[in-house]
Design an enzyme around this catalytic site. Sequence first.
Site, PDB file in Angstrom:
ATOM      1  CG  HIS A 101      -1.909   1.088   1.293  1.00  0.00           C
ATOM      2  ND1 HIS A 101      -3.056   1.038   2.062  1.00  0.00           N
ATOM      3  CD2 HIS A 101      -1.938   2.307   0.689  1.00  0.00           C
ATOM      4  CE1 HIS A 101      -3.732   2.162   1.939  1.00  0.00           C
ATOM      5  NE2 HIS A 101      -3.065   2.959   1.115  1.00  0.00           N
ATOM      6  CG  HIS A 128      -7.683   3.347  -0.247  1.00  0.00           C
ATOM      7  ND1 HIS A 128      -7.014   2.719  -1.255  1.00  0.00           N
ATOM      8  CD2 HIS A 128      -6.785   4.180   0.354  1.00  0.00           C
ATOM      9  CE1 HIS A 128      -5.755   3.163  -1.275  1.00  0.00           C
ATOM     10  NE2 HIS A 128      -5.595   4.044  -0.309  1.00  0.00           N
ATOM     11  CD  GLU A 187      -7.350   6.918   4.507  1.00  0.00           C
ATOM     12  OE1 GLU A 187      -7.960   6.884   3.414  1.00  0.00           O
ATOM     13  OE2 GLU A 187      -6.227   7.462   4.643  1.00  0.00           O
ATOM     14  CG  HIS A 234      -1.405   6.066  -2.791  1.00  0.00           C
ATOM     15  ND1 HIS A 234      -2.593   5.865  -3.461  1.00  0.00           N
ATOM     16  CD2 HIS A 234      -1.624   5.672  -1.505  1.00  0.00           C
ATOM     17  CE1 HIS A 234      -3.495   5.392  -2.619  1.00  0.00           C
ATOM     18  NE2 HIS A 234      -2.948   5.263  -1.421  1.00  0.00           N
ATOM     19  CG  ASP A 267      -1.575   5.845   2.630  1.00  0.00           C
ATOM     20  OD1 ASP A 267      -1.867   5.539   1.467  1.00  0.00           O
ATOM     21  OD2 ASP A 267      -2.389   6.384   3.416  1.00  0.00           O
TER      22      ASP A 267
HETATM   23  N1  ADE Z   1      -4.676   8.624  -2.210  1.00  0.00           N
HETATM   24  C1  ADE Z   1      -3.424   8.710  -1.755  1.00  0.00           C
HETATM   25  N2  ADE Z   1      -3.381   8.430  -0.454  1.00  0.00           N
HETATM   26  C2  ADE Z   1      -4.644   8.145  -0.064  1.00  0.00           C
HETATM   27  C3  ADE Z   1      -5.242   7.767   1.154  1.00  0.00           C
HETATM   28  N3  ADE Z   1      -4.542   7.642   2.286  1.00  0.00           N
HETATM   29  N4  ADE Z   1      -6.575   7.577   1.186  1.00  0.00           N
HETATM   30  C4  ADE Z   1      -7.290   7.718   0.072  1.00  0.00           C
HETATM   31  N5  ADE Z   1      -6.786   8.076  -1.102  1.00  0.00           N
HETATM   32  C5  ADE Z   1      -5.470   8.277  -1.174  1.00  0.00           C
HETATM   33 ZN    ZN Z   2      -3.741   4.779   0.448  1.00  0.00          ZN
END
Ligand code: ADE
Ligand code: ZN
Length: 343
Positions: free
Chosen positions: A16, A196, A199, A18, A277
């Site tokens: 996970h 996702h 969160e 990005h 993340d």
């Molecule tokens: N895009 C990048 N990081 C994210 C996150 N933590 N939650 C949702 N979308 C994202």
């Molecule tokens: Zn994320």
Amino acid sequence: MPIKTFIANLPKAELHCHIEGTLEPEMLFALAARNGVALPYESVAAVRAAYRFDRLQDFLDIYYQGMAALCVARDFYDLAYAYCEQAAAQNIRHLELFFDPQAHVERGVAFGDVVGGLSAALEAARRDFDLSAGLIMCFLRHLPPQDALDTLALAEPYRVRITGVGLDSSERGFPPQPFAEVFARARAQGYRCVAHAGEEGPPSYIEGALDALQVERIDHGNAAIDDEKLLARLARQQTPLTMCPLSNLKLRVIDDLSAHPIKRMFELGLRVTVNSDDPAYFGGHLNDNYCAVADALGLDAATLAQLARNSVTASFADASRQQQLLDEIDAYVATAAESTVAD
Ligand code: ADE
Ligand code: ZN
């Protein structure tokens, strides 16, 4: 051996992360200069000072703004290769990177430049670092589902270079169910599916991702801690959760790392994993996340090794690569046991 050293040398996978969230301010300025893009910041220090967030949306606004510096295939290559180098230095042995094609295509960047640059960098990392890696294309849930369907169609010529699809961006008010059709189509084309959920959103979004989108992994999943039935289901199904402790702290999903649900979930038998993340924004790479939870929650070496095993078995690496990495972890744990692991 100090626990920090144990973590640093522990073989592990990251599931996970990005790629756009690995863009460090220094590279942001370098790419903006190379592409003649004006930035709304005077200096690297001013950029870092802007990284204070009260919620997910505060971060996303800055994150999408930073993407303006990514214009051509070479930019995506440089970004991904730099992260792979960083990953290899942390003993990450397998990496699955999210990318947000809609955020680039809507700025006029060609889909093929995004995937071409990223996949060439992952190929080079395989050769240079023996790092296996895959790409997961995320749909932006704040945009209409039709946009996601159009993006899936755009990806067709690049199908073999993309391992899976995901769902990210603003969570509250954007439940997963409207994306059922695009996920069904993606699954029919052989993409692995993740999303996702939980969160900032409620436990029902996690159930929606499992039932309507039929995902194989949940990204984050924190909200399950408030729902005993869902916890039991996740434990029974062994659904992996890709959790991101320092992200949760920065985005105020939790007030303190000692309140992070990963330890209780681990003890309940859920297949939880540790991830970074958006490391350029949240003050730590993957090993910093392992160290932070080890410290705040008092996780011992055996638990940390099991979290690393979880990261491998939850990955989309093929069976032989998974076995190779599990063997690496076992061999490492056996060697480390010879010198006592302490704080
Ligand atoms: N895009 C990048 N990081 C994210 C996150 N933590 N939650 C949702 N979308 C994202
Ligand atoms: Zn994320």
